[in-house]
Design a protein around this motif. Structure first.
Motif, PDB file in Angstrom:
ATOM      1  N   PHE A 113      38.950 -25.057  31.085  1.00 31.77           N
ATOM      2  CA  PHE A 113      37.534 -24.742  30.861  1.00 31.77           C
ATOM      3  C   PHE A 113      36.685 -25.167  32.062  1.00 31.77           C
ATOM      4  N   HIS A 114      36.845 -26.419  32.488  1.00 27.92           N
ATOM      5  CA  HIS A 114      35.998 -26.916  33.575  1.00 27.92           C
ATOM      6  C   HIS A 114      36.293 -26.220  34.903  1.00 27.92           C
ATOM      7  N   SER A 115      37.578 -26.002  35.178  1.00 28.60           N
ATOM      8  CA  SER A 115      37.924 -25.358  36.449  1.00 28.60           C
ATOM      9  C   SER A 115      37.383 -23.932  36.485  1.00 28.60           C
ATOM     10  N   CYS A 116      37.662 -23.166  35.433  1.00 31.46           N
ATOM     11  CA  CYS A 116      37.256 -21.758  35.431  1.00 31.46           C
ATOM     12  C   CYS A 116      35.744 -21.628  35.297  1.00 31.46           C
ATOM     13  N   PHE A 117      35.136 -22.501  34.529  1.00 31.45           N
ATOM     14  CA  PHE A 117      33.679 -22.461  34.384  1.00 31.45           C
ATOM     15  C   PHE A 117      33.030 -22.718  35.746  1.00 31.45           C
ATOM     16  N   SER A 118      33.527 -23.753  36.453  1.00 33.79           N
ATOM     17  CA  SER A 118      32.965 -24.085  37.758  1.00 33.79           C
ATOM     18  C   SER A 118      33.124 -22.922  38.734  1.00 33.79           C
ATOM     19  N   ALA A 119      34.292 -22.276  38.655  1.00 33.39           N
ATOM     20  CA  ALA A 119      34.564 -21.214  39.616  1.00 33.39           C
ATOM     21  C   ALA A 119      33.771 -19.945  39.333  1.00 33.39           C
ATOM     22  N   SER A 120      33.445 -19.707  38.061  1.00 34.12           N
ATOM     23  CA  SER A 120      32.853 -18.408  37.732  1.00 34.12           C
ATOM     24  C   SER A 120      31.368 -18.431  37.390  1.00 34.12           C
ATOM     25  N   ILE A 121      30.822 -19.602  37.066  1.00 34.87           N
ATOM     26  CA  ILE A 121      29.454 -19.637  36.543  1.00 34.87           C
ATOM     27  C   ILE A 121      28.423 -19.061  37.518  1.00 34.87           C
ATOM     28  N   ASN A 122      28.618 -19.372  38.808  1.00 32.33           N
ATOM     29  CA  ASN A 122      27.622 -18.898  39.776  1.00 32.33           C
ATOM     30  C   ASN A 122      27.665 -17.392  39.968  1.00 32.33           C
ATOM     31  N   ALA A 123      28.898 -16.853  39.899  1.00 27.70           N
ATOM     32  CA  ALA A 123      29.016 -15.401  40.030  1.00 27.70           C
ATOM     33  C   ALA A 123      28.276 -14.738  38.873  1.00 27.70           C
ATOM     34  N   VAL A 124      28.383 -15.338  37.696  1.00 28.81           N
ATOM     35  CA  VAL A 124      27.698 -14.786  36.520  1.00 28.81           C
ATOM     36  C   VAL A 124      26.179 -14.893  36.714  1.00 28.81           C
ATOM     37  N   LEU A 125      25.725 -16.050  37.168  1.00 30.89           N
ATOM     38  CA  LEU A 125      24.281 -16.253  37.368  1.00 30.89           C
ATOM     39  C   LEU A 125      23.741 -15.316  38.446  1.00 30.89           C
ATOM     40  N   LEU A 126      24.538 -15.114  39.498  1.00 30.14           N
ATOM     41  CA  LEU A 126      24.068 -14.276  40.600  1.00 30.14           C
ATOM     42  C   LEU A 126      23.971 -12.810  40.210  1.00 30.14           C
ATOM     43  N   LYS A 127      24.627 -12.433  39.114  1.00 34.92           N
ATOM     44  CA  LYS A 127      24.549 -11.031  38.672  1.00 34.92           C
ATOM     45  C   LYS A 127      23.231 -10.749  37.971  1.00 34.92           C
ATOM     46  N   ASN A 128      22.578 -11.802  37.504  1.00 38.34           N
ATOM     47  CA  ASN A 128      21.314 -11.622  36.796  1.00 38.34           C
ATOM     48  C   ASN A 128      20.182 -11.527  37.820  1.00 38.34           C
ATOM     49  N   GLU A 129      19.786 -10.265  38.125  1.00 38.89           N
ATOM     50  CA  GLU A 129      18.809 -10.012  39.196  1.00 38.89           C
ATOM     51  C   GLU A 129      17.504 -10.778  38.990  1.00 38.89           C
ATOM     52  N   LYS A 130      17.033 -10.779  37.750  1.00 39.29           N
ATOM     53  CA  LYS A 130      15.733 -11.377  37.458  1.00 39.29           C
ATOM     54  C   LYS A 130      15.765 -12.886  37.717  1.00 39.29           C
ATOM     55  N   LEU A 131      16.807 -13.507  37.208  1.00 37.79           N
ATOM     56  CA  LEU A 131      16.944 -14.956  37.364  1.00 37.79           C
ATOM     57  C   LEU A 131      17.163 -15.313  38.832  1.00 37.79           C
ATOM     58  N   LYS A 132      17.980 -14.509  39.462  1.00 32.71           N
ATOM     59  CA  LYS A 132      18.359 -14.755  40.851  1.00 32.71           C
ATOM     60  C   LYS A 132      17.162 -14.663  41.793  1.00 32.71           C
ATOM     61  N   SER A 133      16.271 -13.693  41.531  1.00 38.05           N
ATOM     62  CA  SER A 133      15.183 -13.462  42.486  1.00 38.05           C
ATOM     63  C   SER A 133      14.023 -14.436  42.307  1.00 38.05           C
ATOM     64  N   ARG A 134      14.159 -15.366  41.393  1.00 36.55           N
ATOM     65  CA  ARG A 134      13.064 -16.314  41.161  1.00 36.55           C
ATOM     66  C   ARG A 134      13.127 -17.473  42.158  1.00 36.55           C
ATOM     67  N   LEU A 135      12.095 -17.580  42.966  1.00 40.93           N
ATOM     68  CA  LEU A 135      11.961 -18.668  43.951  1.00 40.93           C
ATOM     69  C   LEU A 135      13.268 -18.943  44.706  1.00 40.93           C
ATOM     70  N   THR A 136      13.720 -20.196  44.658  1.00 39.82           N
ATOM     71  CA  THR A 136      14.905 -20.542  45.452  1.00 39.82           C
ATOM     72  C   THR A 136      16.207 -20.416  44.659  1.00 39.82           C
ATOM     73  N   ASN A 137      16.182 -19.662  43.543  1.00 42.49           N
ATOM     74  CA  ASN A 137      17.378 -19.596  42.694  1.00 42.49           C
ATOM     75  C   ASN A 137      18.616 -19.048  43.409  1.00 42.49           C
ATOM     76  N   THR A 138      18.408 -17.987  44.221  1.00 41.91           N
ATOM     77  CA  THR A 138      19.569 -17.430  44.925  1.00 41.91           C
ATOM     78  C   THR A 138      20.195 -18.521  45.777  1.00 41.91           C
ATOM     79  N   PHE A 139      19.339 -19.230  46.500  1.00 41.56           N
ATOM     80  CA  PHE A 139      19.810 -20.317  47.359  1.00 41.56           C
ATOM     81  C   PHE A 139      20.538 -21.370  46.524  1.00 41.56           C
ATOM     82  N   LEU A 140      19.915 -21.727  45.400  1.00 39.16           N
ATOM     83  CA  LEU A 140      20.497 -22.760  44.528  1.00 39.16           C
ATOM     84  C   LEU A 140      21.878 -22.347  44.020  1.00 39.16           C
ATOM     85  N   PHE A 141      21.968 -21.104  43.514  1.00 35.25           N
ATOM     86  CA  PHE A 141      23.250 -20.631  42.963  1.00 35.25           C
ATOM     87  C   PHE A 141      24.322 -20.571  44.046  1.00 35.25           C
TER      88      PHE A 141
END
Lengths: 649, 254
Positions: free
Chosen positions: A246-274
């Motif tokens: 769980f921890h290994s796969c979650f760590s490896a995939s969570i950012n890819a999932v977050l980066l797919k969300n255009e709205k969330l990603k384009s908010r301020l420094t979120n892209t940089f953060l992710f």
């Protein structure tokens, strides 16, 4: 010259060395405190009685040393990364690799030497605390702990071993690495592939982990009933796999999932953060999985050890209800009579009160025949209602009444809830129906069960065992000496002599139980503190080793108009998420662990202990969180200072 | 024509007590809207200090800087951040792309910071990527791109917010001559086709010759000025070399 250079380097980079130094120092401090305890007078007394305790403690120290050595070798690679450019420059200027290795060895030796001294000084304090805690847990008098050379020698030997191990790893790297790699190599950020697959594995990992937690809870119940640890071990194994996956796969995939969300990603420094998180979390996913696993075991292990402590007290109350219980089986020989025993006891403490009671037998097994968990050969045992009420009131229970029937007293769930409840027995021509069964009373006799019957029912029966319960005026006395005096030798059929003691001493049982539990709790605490510190030290060092890269990135953000507050917020979030990933599950499981242990207590007929279990879990979670916050804020403070210093004019 | 940038008597000291260095000594000039100005000078002449003050990374000791009529010397740290975000574009020598972000993410970063909505961001990205010819590399990370591509991405990032002034600090410093030429043509297009106001610091005479106007700094003071007017780039280049020679000949002549 090289020594001078090394000395200046250490002074100049003191800030960067802080976490490294703190980790080495803390490891040595804990090691010294523990080694000192292993060879202390307090423990050697216990060790004389139990070889297992002593070898267990030594084994634990070796295990912790191995884990620490790995973490420290990791720490040295962190130090090397911090100094890559500097070593590259030395090589460019014509310095030999051997000389650089000498500088690095001198520096590390300098840090190790200071950390060893500070660690031993800190360990000396911790040792006092540990010994005091051990004395408190053992119920003995708290005194000043003495220091011993053996403990010091073992600590220095272990520290030297760790240092050499670390040096071998570092020199291997320094001998092979190219100048180009040291000076110019661009850090390659691995692209995370197969995110869909990783996402599925995350869900499966979570399901396996959650199911295993439930499994462990129910498995413990099954284990208790079946007296088998197999289901429990199986669930522990699946839980380990689940937590890691769980921890290994979650760590490896969570950012890819977050980066797919255009709205969330384009908010301020979120892209940089992710992307920052992806850079740090994604490529270290296996390490985060291992840290999470280590922390889960630490939390669960510590909970179990403290549970053992709380439970032992209750078990003691149940198994030794009186200060002294004399037990005389009418069919056995006895080396020391009741009168003689009382005379010996009075040498240690005056007897405040005594109460006799007996167990009788009909010579038949009308009640117990065929009941699971009983011996078919054993005959039924009976206690008169007046005897029973006399002894239970001494333990603070309300007297019981019977409605022309009898009541079954046992310690076993399998008997208390069996068909025995439907049975009846005829004594002296009168039939007594089993009215109820109870498991709440202490162990007044060593039989599977006995029936409490009206006094007239035992008329004409033969006594099986006569008991005398004593209340002593002194709670604490030299129970080991008293036990020795009350012990006599019986000649067995094969001609050998066997030691026998017909007097069950509560104080003796307490001292033995407290010693075992004390060592167990101290060992668990020691391992927990070291493991937690090591886990967070890895996270801290991993963060701090990439500060140079981060500084450039944050500088750029600043140029693009991110306010200082915005920069600080982004850095905080970046570090917080990085630290929280392996921390969250071990922290959260404290709650179900507490609830499960509370439930177990109820199952084991110790309902009074249930709230205590939740408190224990809460305290462990609080300590765990405190260490987490300490490391997090130190790391954040150093990162903030390094990244933002000189950024704003 | 209206002045986009006004520098008045700009002075900057470094150090304190008896050890004080005067990096800028009363520099004054104006940059018109839609112009392409180069600042040249030897090492230590004050070029970078001047650019740092204009880009609000460094605060001047005295004097005033006005961009679109607004004085920026008295703004607070947070106001300066907003100002940089909304009104300035940057192109740096080392590209300064964030290595963890893709080309597309690097370009839209300034829009994300001003909370532009996703649809508008996407439209702006398509426009600017088309203009710079980088539409096919938007998903690549900087390490997967050539030096020239990286610098075009940096230009796109500087342009996407339509800033009042694009500040370029040695933009060709890390490029070979072919890529340098390519970048300067791109910047010229930014200036002529998009009317971007560009202020560029360089020590390269060839690069300087692409500008409409070249200012020379010496010892923190404005020392000379070349206006291109109707002349060819080669003629301007020859003038720059002549001025550079009289400065001490420290500029590159490649």
């Amino acid at each position: 010259m090289l020594v001078k250079l090394a000395e200046r380097n250490v002074k100049r980079q003191l800030g960067n060395y802080l976490i490294y130094f703190a980790t080495v120092m803390l490891s040595i401090a804990m090691m010294f405190a523990f080694c000192n305890l292993i060879f202390s007078e307090q423990l050697s007394e216990i060790a004389l009685k139990s070889q297992g305790i002593s070898s267990g403690m030594t084994g634990l120290t070796v295990l912790v040393s191995v884990v620490t050595a790995f973490v420290l070798s990791y720490a040295s690679s962190y130090m090397l990364k911090l100094r890559k450019k500097e070593f590259g420059t030395y090589l460019t200027l014509g310095m030999k690799r051997g000389d650089i290795l000498k500088i690095f060895t001198c520096e590390t030796l300098l840090i190790f030497a200071v950390a060893l001294l500070c660690g031993i000084a800190a360990g000396a304090f911790i040792s006092q605390g540990l010994t005091a805690l051990l004395c408190m847990l053992m119920g003995s008098e708290v005194g000043i702990a003495s220091y011993n050379l053996k403990g010091l020698a073992l600590t220095v030997a272990l520290a030297a071993g760790m240092f050499i191990f670390m040096l071998v790893i570092s020199s291997g790297y320094l001998r092979k690495v190219s100048i180009h790699e040291l000076l110019l190599a661009e850090k390659s950020t691995k692209k995370i592939k197969h995110t869909a697959l990783l996402g599925v594995a995350t869900v499966i990992g979570f399901a396996v982990m959650s199911a295993s937690f439930f499994g462990i809870y129910y498995g413990t119940k099954v284990s208790l009933k079946q007296d088998s640890a197999t289901p429990l071990l199986l669930y522990m194994f699946t839980m380990s796999v689940g937590v890691f996956v769980f921890h290994s796969c979650f760590s490896a995939s969570i950012n890819a999932v977050l980066l797919k969300n255009e709205k969330l990603k384009s908010r301020l420094t979120n892209t940089f953060l992710f992307r920052q998180l992806s850079d740090k979390v994604g490529v270290n996913s296996a390490m985060l999985g291992l840290i999470a696993l280590l922390l889960v075991f630490t939390v669960m292990g510590t909970n179990l050890c403290f549970t053992e402590k709380v439970m032992k007290q209750a078990v003691l109350d149940r198994e030794t209800p009186f200060d002294v219980t004399a037990r005389f089986n009418v069919n056995s020989e006895h080396g020391i009579s009741i009168e003689e025993g009382e005379r010996i006891i009075e040498k240690y403490s005056p007897i405040a009160a005594k109460q006799s009671y007996s167990l009788w037998t009909s010579g038949k097994n009308d009640l117990g025949k065929g009941i699971a968990g009983t011996d078919d050969e054993a005959t039924d045992s009976y206690m008169s209602l007046s005897d029973f009420n006399a002894i239970i009131t001494l333990n603070g229970f309300e007297p019981v009444t019977l409605e022309n029937g009898c009541m079954i007293i046992t310690q076993y769930t399998s008997i208390a809830s069996s068909e025995i409840l439907d049975r009846e027995v005829t004594l002296n021509g009168k039939t007594y129906q089993v009215e109820s069964s109870s498991m709440i009373y202490p162990l007044y006799s060593y039989v599977f069960f006995y029936a409490v019957v009206p006094d007239e029912a035992i008329a004409g029966m033969e006594p099986e065992t006569n008991y005398v319960a004593y209340d002593l005026e002194n709670d604490h006395y030299d129970a080991f000496a008293l036990s020795d005096e009350l012990t006599w030798q019986r000649r067995a059929e094969d001609g050998h002599y066997e030691e026998e003691n017909d007097f069950n001493l509560r104080e003796y049982a307490r001292l033995e139980s407290d010693a075992q539990v004390g060592v167990l709790v101290i060992g668990a605490m020691y391992a927990a503190v070291v493991f937690i510190c090591m886990a967070f030290a890895i996270l801290s060092m991993k963060t701090l080793s990439s500060l140079d890269d981060d500084k450039k990135r944050y500088e750029l953000l600043f140029r693009f108009g991110v306010s200082p507050d915005g920069l600080r917020r982004t850095l905080f979030k970046q570090l917080f998420f990085y630290f929280v990933i392996p921390f969250a599950v071990p922290f959260i499981i404290s709650l179900p662990t507490g609830l499960a242990l509370a439930d177990l207590m109820k199952l084991m007929a110790l309902p009074a202990l249930a709230p205590g279990m939740i408190t224990v879990s809460a305290v462990i979670a609080a300590v765990f969180t405190a260490v987490y916050l300490l490391y997090f804020f130190i790391t954040y403070g150093i990162a903030k200072k390094n990244i933002f210093s000189g950024l704003y004019s | 024509m209206k002045s986009n940038l006004v520098i008045e008597n700009l002075t900057k000291y470094y150090g304190s007590g008896s050890v004080v260095t005067k990096a800028l000594d009363g520099v004054s000039f104006e940059v018109e809207q839609g112009s392409f100005t180069a600042i040249m000078g030897a090492s230590g002449s004050g070029k970078s200090t001047l650019l740092n003050c204009i880009s609000t990374i460094d605060r001047p000791s005295a004097g005033d800087i006005r961009i679109e009529g607004k004085s920026i010397t008295q703004l607070s740290e947070n106001e300066l951040s907003v100002f940089r975000r909304d009104r300035l574009g940057f192109i740096f020598q080392e590209y300064n792309l964030l290595d963890t972000l893709t080309a597309g993410e690097n370009i839209v970063l300034p829009l994300n910071l001003r909370k532009t909505d996703a649809a508008e961001t996407r439209k702006s990205l398509e426009n600017v990527a088309g203009l710079m010819g980088i539409a096919d590399i938007l998903d690549k990370f900087p390490r997967e791109m050539s030096g020239g591509q990286r610098q075009r991405v940096a230009c796109a990032r500087a342009l996407i917010t339509q800033p009042a002034v694009v500040l370029a600090d040695e933009p060709t410093g890390a490029l070979d001559s072919a890529n340098s030429r390519q970048l300067m043509k791109t910047m010229q297009r930014m200036n002529t086709e998009l009317s971007s106001t560009i202020l560029m610091v360089t020590h390269d005479a060839v690069v300087g010759s692409y500008a409409d106007r070249v200012l020379f700094l010496k010892d923190g003071k404005l020392w000379n000025e070349i206006l291109k007017g109707e002349r060819t780039r080669e003629e301007v280049y020859a003038d720059i070399l002549a001025v550079t020679a009289s400065l001490g000949g420290e500029s590159d002549v490649g």
